[in-house]
Design a protein around this motif. Sequence first.
Motif, PDB file in Angstrom:
ATOM      1  N   VAL A 126       0.672  -1.177   0.044  1.00 13.59           N
ATOM      2  CA  VAL A 126      -0.662   0.240   0.473  1.00 13.59           C
ATOM      3  C   VAL A 126       0.964   1.379  -0.025  1.00 13.59           C
ATOM      4  O   VAL A 126       1.585   0.891   0.411  1.00 13.59           O
ATOM      5  N   HIS A 127       0.627   1.716  -1.003  1.00 16.21           N
ATOM      6  CA  HIS A 127       1.411   3.236  -1.064  1.00 16.21           C
ATOM      7  C   HIS A 127       0.193   4.860  -0.624  1.00 16.21           C
ATOM      8  O   HIS A 127      -1.044   4.477  -0.286  1.00 16.21           O
ATOM      9  N   VAL A 128       0.659   5.492   0.132  1.00 14.62           N
ATOM     10  CA  VAL A 128      -0.177   6.686   0.531  1.00 14.62           C
ATOM     11  C   VAL A 128       0.193   8.166  -0.185  1.00 14.62           C
ATOM     12  O   VAL A 128       1.463   8.582  -0.115  1.00 14.62           O
ATOM     13  N   LEU A 129      -0.662   8.664  -0.498  1.00 17.88           N
ATOM     14  CA  LEU A 129      -0.403  10.496  -0.871  1.00 17.88           C
ATOM     15  C   LEU A 129      -0.916  10.882   0.077  1.00 17.88           C
ATOM     16  O   LEU A 129      -1.863  10.811   0.405  1.00 17.88           O
ATOM     17  N   VAL A 130      -0.398  11.515   0.930  1.00 13.38           N
ATOM     18  CA  VAL A 130      -0.710  12.723   2.101  1.00 13.38           C
ATOM     19  C   VAL A 130      -0.909  14.245   1.514  1.00 13.38           C
ATOM     20  O   VAL A 130       0.269  14.660   1.718  1.00 13.38           O
ATOM     21  N   LEU A 131      -1.620  15.063   2.200  1.00 13.09           N
ATOM     22  CA  LEU A 131      -1.545  16.169   1.241  1.00 13.09           C
ATOM     23  C   LEU A 131      -2.175  16.958   2.218  1.00 13.09           C
ATOM     24  O   LEU A 131      -2.913  16.700   3.242  1.00 13.09           O
ATOM     25  N   GLU A 132      -0.816  17.726   3.420  1.00  6.22           N
ATOM     26  CA  GLU A 132      -1.316  18.025   4.446  1.00  6.22           C
ATOM     27  C   GLU A 132      -2.231  18.688   4.925  1.00  6.22           C
ATOM     28  O   GLU A 132      -2.164  19.387   6.150  1.00  6.22           O
ATOM     29  N   ASN A 133      -2.543  19.785   3.970  1.00  4.45           N
ATOM     30  CA  ASN A 133      -3.016  21.216   3.943  1.00  4.45           C
ATOM     31  C   ASN A 133      -3.905  21.597   3.037  1.00  4.45           C
ATOM     32  O   ASN A 133      -4.398  20.941   2.263  1.00  4.45           O
ATOM     33  N   LYS A 134      -4.896  22.330   3.625  1.00  5.52           N
ATOM     34  CA  LYS A 134      -5.956  22.806   2.471  1.00  5.52           C
ATOM     35  C   LYS A 134      -5.515  23.681   1.296  1.00  5.52           C
ATOM     36  O   LYS A 134      -5.994  22.645   0.121  1.00  5.52           O
ATOM     37  N   LYS A 135      -4.100  24.226   1.034  1.00  6.78           N
ATOM     38  CA  LYS A 135      -3.443  24.581   0.065  1.00  6.78           C
ATOM     39  C   LYS A 135      -3.173  23.920  -1.131  1.00  6.78           C
ATOM     40  O   LYS A 135      -3.910  23.506  -2.221  1.00  6.78           O
ATOM     41  N   GLN A 136      -2.955  22.388  -0.663  1.00  8.21           N
ATOM     42  CA  GLN A 136      -2.513  21.455  -1.583  1.00  8.21           C
ATOM     43  C   GLN A 136      -3.821  20.107  -1.825  1.00  8.21           C
ATOM     44  O   GLN A 136      -3.782  19.942  -3.019  1.00  8.21           O
ATOM     45  N   VAL A 137      -4.862  20.109  -0.728  1.00  6.87           N
ATOM     46  CA  VAL A 137      -5.594  19.564  -0.816  1.00  6.87           C
ATOM     47  C   VAL A 137      -6.297  20.403  -2.526  1.00  6.87           C
ATOM     48  O   VAL A 137      -6.648  19.996  -2.833  1.00  6.87           O
TER      49      VAL A 137
END
Length: 306
Positions: free
Chosen positions: A137-148
């Motif tokens: 399993v791989h995970v892309l983490v968008l850690e803040n509202k800007k990146q989302v």
Amino acid sequence: MPVPTTRDKNPASILIEADKCSGCGLCVNVCKDFGLEIVNNKVHQSDKALFGCIACGHCMMVCPTDVIAIEGRTLSPVLMFELPEKSQAADYESLLAMFKRRRSIREFKNKAVEKEKIEKILEAAQTAPMGIPPSDVHVLVLENKKQVRLFAEDFSNYLKGLRWMSSRWFLALIRPFLKKENNEMMHDFVKPLFDVYVDDMDKGNNWINYDAPLAMYFYGSPYADPADPIIAATYAMLAGESLGLGTCMLGAVHPFIQNGKKASAFRERWGIKYPSREGLVVIFGYPAVHYQKGVKRTFAHIHRVS
């Protein structure tokens, strides 16, 4: 023959201190690769192994005298830990209460999710079971509202190049080749999805990931069991709920970024390493709404055989 993954294509090594073995046979019972046997009241590796050690670690973790050590396929004895006391575990009523309280949240306060909570969510998700270890399993983490938001805007722009898939001429063209259910899905779900994802994003409305303060995309690899990223995403969602966050699973992004050169370019831009048979986005944040009631859900069918 070892079971391949992207992380390791070799079997793990089984190290045995036979002189310490009591011959209890627990390791033999839990090894479903048939890689161990008891000979003269001591454990030995057998010549009947099905795949070679996949590093599930069960034999090492069940042994009462620390006779066995597994090395390889990302596993090592140093990674073992003492199990939490049973009194620390949630009982059924506590667990069911959390399940019942969870609602899909798409409205969030303008408040960042703390780094500590992000790490706790990932820690919990990594305990998820998998088809064959080590986890692929791989995970892309968008850690803040800007990146989302940037991800959603890029995805919307990417969909503009696929808009023909929701056109009348294309839907009419493929109708004879699809099953009834697929035709209904294309007409009643995919076409409206394009409209809202693309047209509303141009108006500033993000219905792709709702400008959540945190998003995680769980996906597999060509070797991964297709269920693995779904299970890991579920663990992450429930961990978020336990930490006081609202959560929601989003399944519509994943299918669109699997095939073709443009999909490959999109994945590369966001560090998504592989196409994957299954995948899910989970969004997290502090809820801006609080529900007063739940609603009882049911399965489509339960067939009991007794």
